[in-house]
Design a protein around this motif. Structure first.
Motif, PDB file in Angstrom:
ATOM      1  N   ASP A 285       0.689  -1.397   0.499  1.00 18.36           N
ATOM      2  CA  ASP A 285       0.119   0.305  -0.605  1.00 18.36           C
ATOM      3  C   ASP A 285       0.702   0.644   0.206  1.00 18.36           C
ATOM      4  OD1 ASP A 285      -2.699   1.528  -0.091  1.00 18.36           O
ATOM      5  OD2 ASP A 285      -2.603   2.174   1.873  1.00 18.36           O
ATOM      6  N   GLU A 286       1.767   1.531   0.718  1.00 13.72           N
ATOM      7  CA  GLU A 286       2.879   2.504   1.255  1.00 13.72           C
ATOM      8  C   GLU A 286       3.138   2.631  -0.410  1.00 13.72           C
ATOM      9  OE1 GLU A 286       5.352   2.895   5.244  1.00 13.72           O
ATOM     10  OE2 GLU A 286       6.469   2.804   3.278  1.00 13.72           O
ATOM     11  N   LEU A 287       4.273   1.935  -1.465  1.00 12.28           N
ATOM     12  CA  LEU A 287       4.676   1.709  -2.887  1.00 12.28           C
ATOM     13  C   LEU A 287       3.506   2.226  -3.579  1.00 12.28           C
ATOM     14  CD1 LEU A 287       6.086  -1.744  -2.389  1.00 12.28           C
ATOM     15  CD2 LEU A 287       7.866   0.603  -2.185  1.00 12.28           C
ATOM     16  N   VAL A 288       2.106   2.019  -3.335  1.00 11.19           N
ATOM     17  CA  VAL A 288       0.980   1.962  -4.356  1.00 11.19           C
ATOM     18  C   VAL A 288       0.890   3.498  -4.314  1.00 11.19           C
ATOM     19  CG1 VAL A 288      -1.262   1.854  -5.003  1.00 11.19           C
ATOM     20  CG2 VAL A 288       0.313   0.017  -4.793  1.00 11.19           C
ATOM     21  N   GLU A 289       0.649   4.166  -3.030  1.00  7.89           N
ATOM     22  CA  GLU A 289       0.698   5.576  -2.274  1.00  7.89           C
ATOM     23  C   GLU A 289       1.438   6.486  -3.116  1.00  7.89           C
ATOM     24  OE1 GLU A 289      -1.942   5.892   1.545  1.00  7.89           O
ATOM     25  OE2 GLU A 289       0.081   7.285   1.840  1.00  7.89           O
ATOM     26  N   GLU A 290       3.036   5.796  -2.829  1.00  5.20           N
ATOM     27  CA  GLU A 290       4.125   6.671  -3.370  1.00  5.20           C
ATOM     28  C   GLU A 290       4.277   6.571  -4.596  1.00  5.20           C
ATOM     29  OE1 GLU A 290       6.962   5.141  -0.738  1.00  5.20           O
ATOM     30  OE2 GLU A 290       6.377   5.811   0.847  1.00  5.20           O
ATOM     31  N   GLY A 291       3.307   5.766  -5.380  1.00  2.00           N
ATOM     32  CA  GLY A 291       3.325   6.056  -7.332  1.00  2.00           C
ATOM     33  C   GLY A 291       4.799   5.130  -7.119  1.00  2.00           C
ATOM     34  N   LYS A 292       5.192   4.358  -6.433  1.00  2.00           N
ATOM     35  CA  LYS A 292       6.749   3.469  -6.942  1.00  2.00           C
ATOM     36  C   LYS A 292       6.022   2.789  -7.453  1.00  2.00           C
ATOM     37  CE  LYS A 292       9.314   5.357  -3.525  1.00  2.00           C
ATOM     38  NZ  LYS A 292      10.302   4.724  -1.780  1.00  2.00           N
ATOM     39  N   LEU A 293       4.367   1.966  -7.645  1.00  2.90           N
ATOM     40  CA  LEU A 293       4.017   0.978  -8.521  1.00  2.90           C
ATOM     41  C   LEU A 293       2.402   1.885  -8.585  1.00  2.90           C
ATOM     42  CD1 LEU A 293       4.701  -2.130  -5.394  1.00  2.90           C
ATOM     43  CD2 LEU A 293       5.678  -1.643  -7.561  1.00  2.90           C
ATOM     44  N   SER A 294       2.641   1.067 -10.149  1.00  5.45           N
ATOM     45  CA  SER A 294       0.974   1.347 -10.759  1.00  5.45           C
ATOM     46  C   SER A 294       0.712   0.112 -11.774  1.00  5.45           C
ATOM     47  CB  SER A 294       1.119   2.507 -11.598  1.00  5.45           C
ATOM     48  OG  SER A 294       2.643   2.501 -12.885  1.00  5.45           O
ATOM     49  N   SER A 295      -0.242   0.574 -12.189  1.00  7.11           N
ATOM     50  CA  SER A 295      -1.143  -0.703 -12.870  1.00  7.11           C
ATOM     51  C   SER A 295       0.269  -0.625 -13.895  1.00  7.11           C
ATOM     52  CB  SER A 295      -2.499  -0.410 -13.210  1.00  7.11           C
ATOM     53  OG  SER A 295      -2.945  -1.264 -14.399  1.00  7.11           O
ATOM     54  N   GLY A 296       0.263  -2.186 -14.402  1.00  3.15           N
ATOM     55  CA  GLY A 296       0.980  -3.103 -15.651  1.00  3.15           C
ATOM     56  C   GLY A 296       2.627  -3.437 -14.573  1.00  3.15           C
ATOM     57  N   ASP A 297       2.433  -2.842 -13.754  1.00  2.88           N
ATOM     58  CA  ASP A 297       3.629  -3.612 -12.985  1.00  2.88           C
ATOM     59  C   ASP A 297       3.912  -4.532 -12.410  1.00  2.88           C
ATOM     60  OD1 ASP A 297       4.739  -0.560 -13.525  1.00  2.88           O
ATOM     61  OD2 ASP A 297       4.405  -0.147 -11.389  1.00  2.88           O
ATOM     62  N   ILE A 298       4.928  -6.264 -13.226  1.00  2.00           N
ATOM     63  CA  ILE A 298       5.271  -7.054 -12.185  1.00  2.00           C
ATOM     64  C   ILE A 298       5.974  -7.022 -10.799  1.00  2.00           C
ATOM     65  CG2 ILE A 298       6.351  -9.074 -12.987  1.00  2.00           C
ATOM     66  CD1 ILE A 298       5.996  -8.801 -15.897  1.00  2.00           C
ATOM     67  N   ILE A 299       5.858  -7.748 -10.473  1.00  2.00           N
ATOM     68  CA  ILE A 299       6.202  -7.723  -8.527  1.00  2.00           C
ATOM     69  C   ILE A 299       6.158  -9.305  -8.561  1.00  2.00           C
ATOM     70  CG2 ILE A 299       4.944  -5.455  -7.896  1.00  2.00           C
ATOM     71  CD1 ILE A 299       2.489  -7.196  -6.234  1.00  2.00           C
ATOM     72  N   VAL A 300       6.967  -8.974  -7.363  1.00  2.00           N
ATOM     73  CA  VAL A 300       7.331 -10.725  -6.841  1.00  2.00           C
ATOM     74  C   VAL A 300       7.098 -10.831  -4.850  1.00  2.00           C
ATOM     75  CG1 VAL A 300       8.606 -12.467  -6.691  1.00  2.00           C
ATOM     76  CG2 VAL A 300       9.250 -11.159  -8.458  1.00  2.00           C
ATOM     77  N   LEU A 301       6.304 -11.435  -4.233  1.00  2.00           N
ATOM     78  CA  LEU A 301       6.275 -11.552  -3.404  1.00  2.00           C
ATOM     79  C   LEU A 301       7.242 -12.897  -2.798  1.00  2.00           C
ATOM     80  CD1 LEU A 301       3.015 -10.145  -2.858  1.00  2.00           C
ATOM     81  CD2 LEU A 301       4.301  -9.271  -3.524  1.00  2.00           C
ATOM     82  N   THR A 302       7.832 -12.854  -1.666  1.00  3.83           N
ATOM     83  CA  THR A 302       8.186 -13.597  -0.905  1.00  3.83           C
ATOM     84  C   THR A 302       7.708 -14.500   0.846  1.00  3.83           C
ATOM     85  OG1 THR A 302       9.669 -15.360  -0.143  1.00  3.83           O
ATOM     86  CG2 THR A 302      10.815 -12.982  -1.090  1.00  3.83           C
ATOM     87  N   ALA A 303       7.874 -14.661   1.370  1.00  5.75           N
ATOM     88  CA  ALA A 303       7.132 -14.339   2.609  1.00  5.75           C
ATOM     89  C   ALA A 303       7.734 -16.257   3.805  1.00  5.75           C
ATOM     90  CB  ALA A 303       5.977 -14.732   3.066  1.00  5.75           C
ATOM     91  N   PHE A 304       8.452 -15.974   4.602  1.00  5.63           N
ATOM     92  CA  PHE A 304       8.490 -17.072   5.210  1.00  5.63           C
ATOM     93  C   PHE A 304       7.979 -17.349   7.197  1.00  5.63           C
ATOM     94  CE2 PHE A 304      11.623 -14.621   6.933  1.00  5.63           C
ATOM     95  CZ  PHE A 304      12.017 -13.768   6.206  1.00  5.63           C
TER      96      PHE A 304
END
Ligand code: ACO
Length: 317
Positions: A285-304
């Motif tokens: 949500d922070e990245l979207v709000e700061e305009g660092k991510l937008s429609s069409g961008d590819i993101i990779v999520l990882t968790a453990f």
């Protein structure tokens, strides 16, 4: 066809706890915490309940998606523990946001948000749902031993949410589990029963940090490689790698081994600490709000995390 992320939201408690403030409670210091973990401050709940945070994050995500609670087909809350054992956190969120759909909590510790995405994918691809609210909400600070410097410096509280609608955003996803109650555990406190011979367990968060660190870097690297291969994306296709925020050194290890640039590594551990399964949606949500991510961008999520569990996925926004 799977899901598309159509809205994100987040909420944090008001109190910001600095490393300086933590060092008044246990024998630690800002330099150790920053260099070993990357954490400067974390949010800690005082009067806020987990439901308060969840509802605020949910309403933010719904507003951005232009969707009302009554339009949801399912609510999933990823949490180690809601404010009650029952009713679930998700059922109370349903009431507060005016939804009428089924609601369920899941517990996969820090990997819970990606487990929730996997579950949402299953509901949508099987035509059981078209619009899903997924929340990662955690109040880790109520599970900590505030006398144990090796763990109490690490965590914070918060909630992040996404609204998912039928779409082509999910490119690949993987979740894993490997049962273990030695490396990372939070015991449960039960009412005393005249019939039980079982001893009470320690209710505090306990972790073998070094072993969890090794598990984290190994599994994250393995999972990221696998989901990127399955999605047919290379490092240069990816706008951002968004790892679970447990330790900056884990994130940097994966970034370096995979060949991502500094700009491609998303991080918010400096001001959130580890918020377990809330960490990825908070950061998203922070990245979207700061305009660092937008429609069409590819993101990779990882968790453990605890379980032990892991999860990773590739999403086009
Ligand atoms: N302040 C100062 N010194 C400390 C502190 C502290 N807060 N905590 C530990 N130390 C000391 C130790 O006592 C030790 O001292 P010694 O060498 O005299 O014995 C020294 O610092 C080194 O301790 P380590 O535990 O070896 O430190 P390490 O570099 O491994 O960092 C940490 C510890 C940050 C916990 C790291 O192991 C880690 O991040 N592990 C992974 C955690 C993780 O990824 N968790 C995810 C799952 S969380 C979930 O699922 C809910």
């Amino acid at each position: 066809m799977s899901f598309q992320i159509v809205g994100t939201g987040r909420a944090n408690p008001a109190l910001v706890l600095t490393n300086e403030m933590v060092s008044k409670l246990v024998d630690t210091n800002d330099e150790w915490i920053v260099t070993r973990t990357g954490i400067n401050t974390r949010y800690v709940s005082t009067d806020e309940t987990l439901l308060d945070l969840s509802v605020e994050a949910a309403n933010n995500a719904l507003n951005k998606a232009g969707i009302e609670g009554k339009d949801l087909d399912l609510i999933i809350c990823s949490t180690l523990e809601g404010d009650y054992i029952t009713p679930s956190l998700s059922c109370l969120v349903q009431r507060e946001i005016g939804a009428v759909c089924p609601a369920v909590d899941i517990n996969a510790a820090c990997s819970g948000f990606i487990y929730g995405l996997d579950m949402a994918d299953a509901y949508i691809t099987s035509d059981k749902a078209e619009t899903i609210l997924l929340i990662g909400a955690e109040m880790m600070t109520r599970h900590l031993d505030w006398k144990d410097r090796s763990t109490c410096v690490l965590f914070g509280d918060g909630a992040g949410a996404v609204v998912l609608k039928k779409g082509n955003g999910l490119k690949s996803i993987k979740i894993t589990a490997k049962g273990d109650d030695k490396l990372l555990v939070i015991g449960n406190v039960f009412c005393s029963s005249p019939f039980s011979n079982q001893p009470q367990t320690d209710p505090h968060f306990r972790m073998n940090g070094g072993e969890v660190f090794k598990f984290a870097v190994g599994s994250a690297l393995r999972d990221v490689k696998e989901v990127m291969k399955k999605a047919g994306v290379t490092v240069s296709d990816v706008k951002m790698l968004i790892p679970h925020q447990a330790n900056l050194r884990v994130s940097q290890f994966v970034k370096e081994k995979m060949g991502f640039s500094d700009e491609q590594l998303a991080s918010a551990i400096d001001h959130y600490g580890n918020t377990s399964s809330a960490s990825i949606p908070l950061l998203l949500d922070e990245l979207v709000e700061e305009g660092k991510l937008s429609s069409g961008d590819i993101i990779v999520l990882t968790a453990f995390g605890g379980g032990l569990t892991t999860g990773a996925c590739v999403i086009e926004l």
